[in-house]
Design a protein around this motif. Sequence first.
Motif, PDB file in Angstrom:
ATOM      1  N   THR A 260       0.796  -1.233   0.000  1.00 26.39           N
ATOM      2  CA  THR A 260       0.000   0.000   0.000  1.00 26.39           C
ATOM      3  C   THR A 260       0.826   1.280   0.000  1.00 26.39           C
ATOM      4  N   SER A 261       2.151   1.175   0.142  1.00 23.32           N
ATOM      5  CA  SER A 261       2.971   2.389   0.122  1.00 23.32           C
ATOM      6  C   SER A 261       4.264   2.129  -0.632  1.00 23.32           C
ATOM      7  N   VAL A 262       4.879   3.202  -1.101  1.00 22.05           N
ATOM      8  CA  VAL A 262       6.143   3.065  -1.819  1.00 22.05           C
ATOM      9  C   VAL A 262       7.226   2.537  -0.874  1.00 22.05           C
ATOM     10  N   ASP A 263       7.235   2.993   0.364  1.00 22.46           N
ATOM     11  CA  ASP A 263       8.216   2.473   1.323  1.00 22.46           C
ATOM     12  C   ASP A 263       8.070   0.955   1.474  1.00 22.46           C
ATOM     13  N   GLU A 264       6.837   0.491   1.581  1.00 20.46           N
ATOM     14  CA  GLU A 264       6.575  -0.938   1.701  1.00 20.46           C
ATOM     15  C   GLU A 264       7.037  -1.676   0.439  1.00 20.46           C
ATOM     16  N   TYR A 265       6.760  -1.092  -0.725  1.00 25.93           N
ATOM     17  CA  TYR A 265       7.179  -1.680  -1.999  1.00 25.93           C
ATOM     18  C   TYR A 265       8.701  -1.804  -2.049  1.00 25.93           C
TER      19      TYR A 265
ATOM     20  N   GLU B 162      12.938  14.772  -6.608  1.00 27.43           N
ATOM     21  CA  GLU B 162      13.744  15.984  -6.729  1.00 27.43           C
ATOM     22  C   GLU B 162      13.326  16.806  -7.939  1.00 27.43           C
ATOM     23  N   THR B 163      13.004  16.136  -9.023  1.00 27.92           N
ATOM     24  CA  THR B 163      12.645  16.827 -10.262  1.00 27.92           C
ATOM     25  C   THR B 163      11.264  17.459 -10.161  1.00 27.92           C
ATOM     26  N   GLU B 164      10.328  16.770  -9.516  1.00 30.23           N
ATOM     27  CA  GLU B 164       8.975  17.306  -9.353  1.00 30.23           C
ATOM     28  C   GLU B 164       8.497  17.062  -7.931  1.00 30.23           C
ATOM     29  N   PRO B 165       8.918  17.950  -7.006  1.00 29.34           N
ATOM     30  CA  PRO B 165       8.558  17.754  -5.599  1.00 29.34           C
ATOM     31  C   PRO B 165       7.064  17.846  -5.315  1.00 29.34           C
ATOM     32  N   GLU B 166       6.291  18.441  -6.214  1.00 31.02           N
ATOM     33  CA  GLU B 166       4.846  18.551  -6.000  1.00 31.02           C
ATOM     34  C   GLU B 166       4.086  17.298  -6.415  1.00 31.02           C
ATOM     35  N   ALA B 167       4.773  16.359  -7.040  1.00 32.07           N
ATOM     36  CA  ALA B 167       4.106  15.118  -7.461  1.00 32.07           C
ATOM     37  C   ALA B 167       3.622  14.356  -6.232  1.00 32.07           C
ATOM     38  N   VAL B 168       2.446  13.795  -6.344  1.00 36.49           N
ATOM     39  CA  VAL B 168       1.858  13.001  -5.268  1.00 36.49           C
ATOM     40  C   VAL B 168       2.279  11.550  -5.481  1.00 36.49           C
ATOM     41  N   GLU B 169       2.932  10.990  -4.459  1.00 36.01           N
ATOM     42  CA  GLU B 169       3.426   9.622  -4.530  1.00 36.01           C
ATOM     43  C   GLU B 169       2.364   8.667  -4.005  1.00 36.01           C
ATOM     44  N   SER B 170       2.135   7.581  -4.736  1.00 38.38           N
ATOM     45  CA  SER B 170       1.174   6.570  -4.310  1.00 38.38           C
ATOM     46  C   SER B 170       1.544   5.245  -4.962  1.00 38.38           C
TER      47      SER B 170
END
Length: 122
Positions: free
Chosen positions: A5-10, A31-39
């Motif tokens: 369910t999370s990138v850290d878990e992945y 770093e390139t797009e700090p506003e991107a929402v990670e999921s």
Amino acid sequence: MEAVTSVDEYLGLFSGEVRARLEAMRAIIRETEPEAVESMAYGMPAYKLDGKPLVYFAGYDKHVGFYATPNGHEAFAEELSRYKQGKGSVQFPHTEPLPTDLVRRVVEFRRADIRPCPEARG
């Protein structure tokens, strides 16, 4: 097995050099797009900007998969042509250095596609 369910878990599913390469991909994108929402989407780390897909990546035994649809691959077709590709994907083999500058430029291109600069419209 429950879905990740999370990138850290992945990322925790991987170790050694493969994990280091995946963490490098994550760092470049953030770093390139700090506003991107990670999921997570489609079972892999996903990044969206203004609700639109920016890029995705995934780890495999022999490569890192990079997905910059719909047009990121077309715009860099010549530079990506040296890598094995599928529909909307490119494979960066673990036997070669990660093309960090190319990944950065693809993310910048996708950002500009999602958020065109008003001044550039002339």
